[in-house]
Motif scaffolding. Structure first.
Motif, PDB file in Angstrom:
ATOM      1  N   TYR A   1      65.545 -37.249 110.786  1.00  0.00           N
ATOM      2  CA  TYR A   1      65.754 -35.941 111.377  1.00  0.00           C
ATOM      3  C   TYR A   1      65.548 -34.889 110.299  1.00  0.00           C
TER       4      TYR A   1
ATOM      5  N   GLY B   1      60.752 -38.384 114.288  1.00  0.00           N
ATOM      6  CA  GLY B   1      61.702 -38.711 115.346  1.00  0.00           C
ATOM      7  C   GLY B   1      62.618 -39.854 114.964  1.00  0.00           C
ATOM      8  N   THR B   2      63.658 -39.994 115.776  1.00  0.00           N
ATOM      9  CA  THR B   2      64.535 -41.156 115.646  1.00  0.00           C
ATOM     10  C   THR B   2      64.852 -41.622 117.050  1.00  0.00           C
TER      11      THR B   2
ATOM     12  N   ALA C   1      60.065 -30.629 111.126  1.00  0.00           N
ATOM     13  CA  ALA C   1      59.779 -30.294 112.529  1.00  0.00           C
ATOM     14  C   ALA C   1      58.966 -28.997 112.584  1.00  0.00           C
TER      15      ALA C   1
ATOM     16  N   SER D   1      60.385 -35.668 118.383  1.00  0.00           N
ATOM     17  CA  SER D   1      61.167 -36.043 119.567  1.00  0.00           C
ATOM     18  C   SER D   1      62.157 -37.147 119.262  1.00  0.00           C
TER      19      SER D   1
ATOM     20  N   LEU E   1      62.116 -28.101 125.054  1.00  0.00           N
ATOM     21  CA  LEU E   1      61.956 -26.858 124.285  1.00  0.00           C
ATOM     22  C   LEU E   1      60.728 -26.925 123.405  1.00  0.00           C
TER      23      LEU E   1
HETATM   24  P1  ADP Z   1      66.035 -33.101 123.894  1.00  0.00           P
HETATM   25  O1  ADP Z   1      67.129 -32.083 123.977  1.00  0.00           O
HETATM   26  O2  ADP Z   1      65.924 -33.985 125.100  1.00  0.00           O
HETATM   27  O3  ADP Z   1      66.077 -33.892 122.630  1.00  0.00           O
HETATM   28  P2  ADP Z   1      64.235 -30.797 123.745  1.00  0.00           P
HETATM   29  O4  ADP Z   1      62.758 -30.679 123.736  1.00  0.00           O
HETATM   30  O5  ADP Z   1      64.978 -29.989 124.771  1.00  0.00           O
HETATM   31  O6  ADP Z   1      64.620 -32.345 123.857  1.00  0.00           O
HETATM   32  O7  ADP Z   1      64.813 -30.369 122.328  1.00  0.00           O
HETATM   33  C1  ADP Z   1      64.523 -31.092 121.194  1.00  0.00           C
HETATM   34  C2  ADP Z   1      64.946 -30.271 119.990  1.00  0.00           C
HETATM   35  O8  ADP Z   1      65.298 -31.167 118.936  1.00  0.00           O
HETATM   36  C3  ADP Z   1      63.834 -29.412 119.448  1.00  0.00           C
HETATM   37  O9  ADP Z   1      64.399 -28.287 118.795  1.00  0.00           O
HETATM   38  C4  ADP Z   1      63.168 -30.343 118.432  1.00  0.00           C
HETATM   39  O10 ADP Z   1      62.474 -29.656 117.435  1.00  0.00           O
HETATM   40  C5  ADP Z   1      64.374 -31.049 117.855  1.00  0.00           C
HETATM   41  N1  ADP Z   1      64.124 -32.402 117.334  1.00  0.00           N
HETATM   42  C6  ADP Z   1      63.967 -33.558 118.021  1.00  0.00           C
HETATM   43  N2  ADP Z   1      63.831 -34.597 117.177  1.00  0.00           N
HETATM   44  C7  ADP Z   1      63.899 -34.092 115.925  1.00  0.00           C
HETATM   45  C8  ADP Z   1      63.834 -34.669 114.602  1.00  0.00           C
HETATM   46  N3  ADP Z   1      63.678 -35.972 114.420  1.00  0.00           N
HETATM   47  N4  ADP Z   1      63.953 -33.842 113.537  1.00  0.00           N
HETATM   48  C9  ADP Z   1      64.119 -32.502 113.733  1.00  0.00           C
HETATM   49  N5  ADP Z   1      64.194 -31.903 114.939  1.00  0.00           N
HETATM   50  C10 ADP Z   1      64.092 -32.685 116.023  1.00  0.00           C
END
Ligand code: ADP
Length: 483
Positions: A359, A332-333, A364, A303, A385
């Motif tokens: 990231y 996360g970041t 992930a 996240s 998602l």
């Molecule tokens: P938001 O759009 O508010 O960030 P969502 O749950 O709708 O939250 O979507 C998050 C998306 O971003 C997902 O596909 C999740 O796997 C990806 N994601 C979030 N943080 C990272 C990260 N640090 N590295 C890789 N993917 C990430």
């Protein structure tokens, strides 16, 4: 129908979050119905590096007093997505992310960058000479696309039908009033009944005010944003436009998020096969150096790290659970206080908490493959998602009962889509939800049944694409155009 998506990111060309997932998948799902949906986005360096079949379509001149800009035509790496790319090197050819530098600081000229995106979208739908392709519908996403609707209004020409989707109302694109002239917007638009928001220029409000139809990414969020505090100041306008506002739950792209075919996993599996899941878990433990323990669940977070996502609650709840044997992985970041807080947690529990600040698509996917419980106690979540992907990967979501999480997760026994709900989103109810989750995890047969059933849920894009299809058709009929 020809539909022009306008967005600042689309997977896999550029991604910082869920917006990219939607703009990469929904056009393809619409095209499967026979439509012609294409995406206009900026030509960031990573986008140009990934795109294929890149050709120049039109010289855009010197828009907004910039150096020369061009409109390019291209495709996504697998050829599935047709793209228009706005190429203006002084604005987009920079190291860093789509919105800011490598330290996360926003680019100071973001209003110019995304103002030009909106203006180019408006030109593209009005002038066939640019692309030899005229959209029936312009569909803008989030504040970065908001000014497209203002330019269309200002130019007062026969325009296509317009739809604006709010993916997250907390990000409004508000800038100093001086930008109104700089972006060549008529001063008359700068009013309460327009693009003005408490003395500033609001890109998001432009979309909310001027688009024919508004959508957001879940039915619950569509209700929530019509009142405070979730409306973030735009609740009045949205309540007024209630009849034009629809909530359509996003889909999960199972072409990308399917553990049975996922190229990023070293161990592929179907979550209905619990054996494969155990191997993926072992692979994650080995990769991260997490202490193996078949009797204890792996809790996870993938996240952005901020208070909207309830990360303070996660940070407060974890030490006690880790003392008692649970394990935790995070990717996360985000806000520095949470990055530091989670790093400290990993220092305190070196075998049982693994924290990656950064990231990584690969990690992930691997975390979801190996973990058991997803922690997502968001205070606000337009759709979310990760909880949908989690189901397919055999991870049970533990989420705040807000927005799209409330529409996609129910407690075991309350509905088919099972996880654990934190309601209200606060420390005590998170603890209670964790108790329920850990109790069920300890009952291995019951947990297996839950995971297998969840893995068969279908959150694919087809359902959402049908809803958008119906919305576009109805809108065109209303405007006296046959879809
Ligand atoms: P938001 O759009 O508010 O960030 P969502 O749950 O709708 O939250 O979507 C998050 C998306 O971003 C997902 O596909 C999740 O796997 C990806 N994601 C979030 N943080 C990272 C990260 N640090 N590295 C890789 N993917 C990430």
């Amino acid at each position: 129908m020809r539909i022009l998506f306008v967005a600042s990111e689309a997977y896999p060309l550029a991604k910082t979050g869920g917006l990219a997932d939607v703009c990469g998948a929904l056009p393809i799902a619409l095209n499967a119905f026979g439509h012609d949906a294409r995406v206009l986005m900026p030509a960031y360096p990573e986008t140009l590096a990934k795109a294929t079949e890149v050709t120049e379509l039109a010289d855009l001149g010197r828009p907004l007093g910039m150096s020369p800009a061009r409109l390019l035509k291209a495709r996504s790496p697998d050829g599935g997505l047709n793209l228009f790319l706005l190429d203006c090197p002084p604005l987009f050819d920079r190291a860093g992310g789509p919105y800011g530098d490598s330290t996360g600081k926003d680019w100071p000229d973001n209003p110019l960058r995304f103002g030009l995106l909106g203006q180019t979208a408006a030109r593209l739908v009005l002038d066939d000479r640019l692309a030899d392709w005229r959209a029936d519908i312009l569909h803008g996403h989030d504040w970065q696309a908001g000014l497209a609707f203002a330019y269309l209004h200002a130019w007062n020409m026969r325009r296509p039908a317009t739809v604006f989707t709010i993916h997250n109302i907390a990000y409004q694109g508000m800038f100093d009033v001086g930008w109104v002239m700089r972006l060549e917007l008529p001063w008359s638009l700068f009013s309460i009944e327009g693009i003005e928001y408490y003395g500033s220029l609001s890109f998001l409000k432009a979309g909310c005010h001027y688009a024919d139809r508004l959508t957001t990414v879940s039915p619950t969020y569509a209700r929530e944003i019509q009142s405070a505090p979730q409306g973030c100041g735009l609740e009045g306008l949205l309540a007024k436009r209630s009849a034009d506002l629809t909530g359509i739950l996003n889909g999960a792209d199972y072409g990308v998020w399917n553990p049975a075919t996922d190229p990023l996993l070293s161990q592929r599996f179907a979550a209905s096969e619990m054996k494969g899941k155990a191997k993926a878990r072992t692979a994650l433990e080995a990769e991260l150096g997490l202490a193996p323990d078949p009797d204890q669940p792996i809790l996870c977070v993938v996240s952005r790290l901020n208070a909207h996502k309830g990360m303070d609650l996660v940070l407060a709840a974890l030490p006690d659970r880790l003392e008692k044997g649970a394990r935790f992985v995070l990717l996360g970041t985000g806000d520095a206080e949470f990055e530091t807080g989670f790093r400290r947690l990993a220092d305190r529990f070196p075998d049982r908490a693994k924290v990656t600040i950064g990231y990584s698509e690969t990690l992930a996917h691997r975390i979801l493959a190996g973990a058991d419980i997803l922690l997502m106690p968001s205070r606000a979540e337009p759709c979310g998602l990760t909880q949908m992907y989690a189901y397919r990967y055999g991870v049970v979501p533990l989420v705040g009962r807000v927005g799209g999480l409330a529409d996609s997760v129910a407690e075991p026994g309350e509905g088919e889509r099972s996880g654990f709900l934190v309601d209200p989103v606060a420390a005590e109810s998170l603890d209670a939800a964790l108790d329920r989750a850990l109790r069920l995890f300890a009952d291995r047969p019951a947990w297996r049944t839950l995971v297998k059933r969840n893995a068969r849920l279908d959150f694919g894009w087809e359902r959402a694409a049908h809803s958008y299809d119906a919305l576009y058709s109805q809108l065109l009929r209303q405007r006296g155009r046959t879809p």
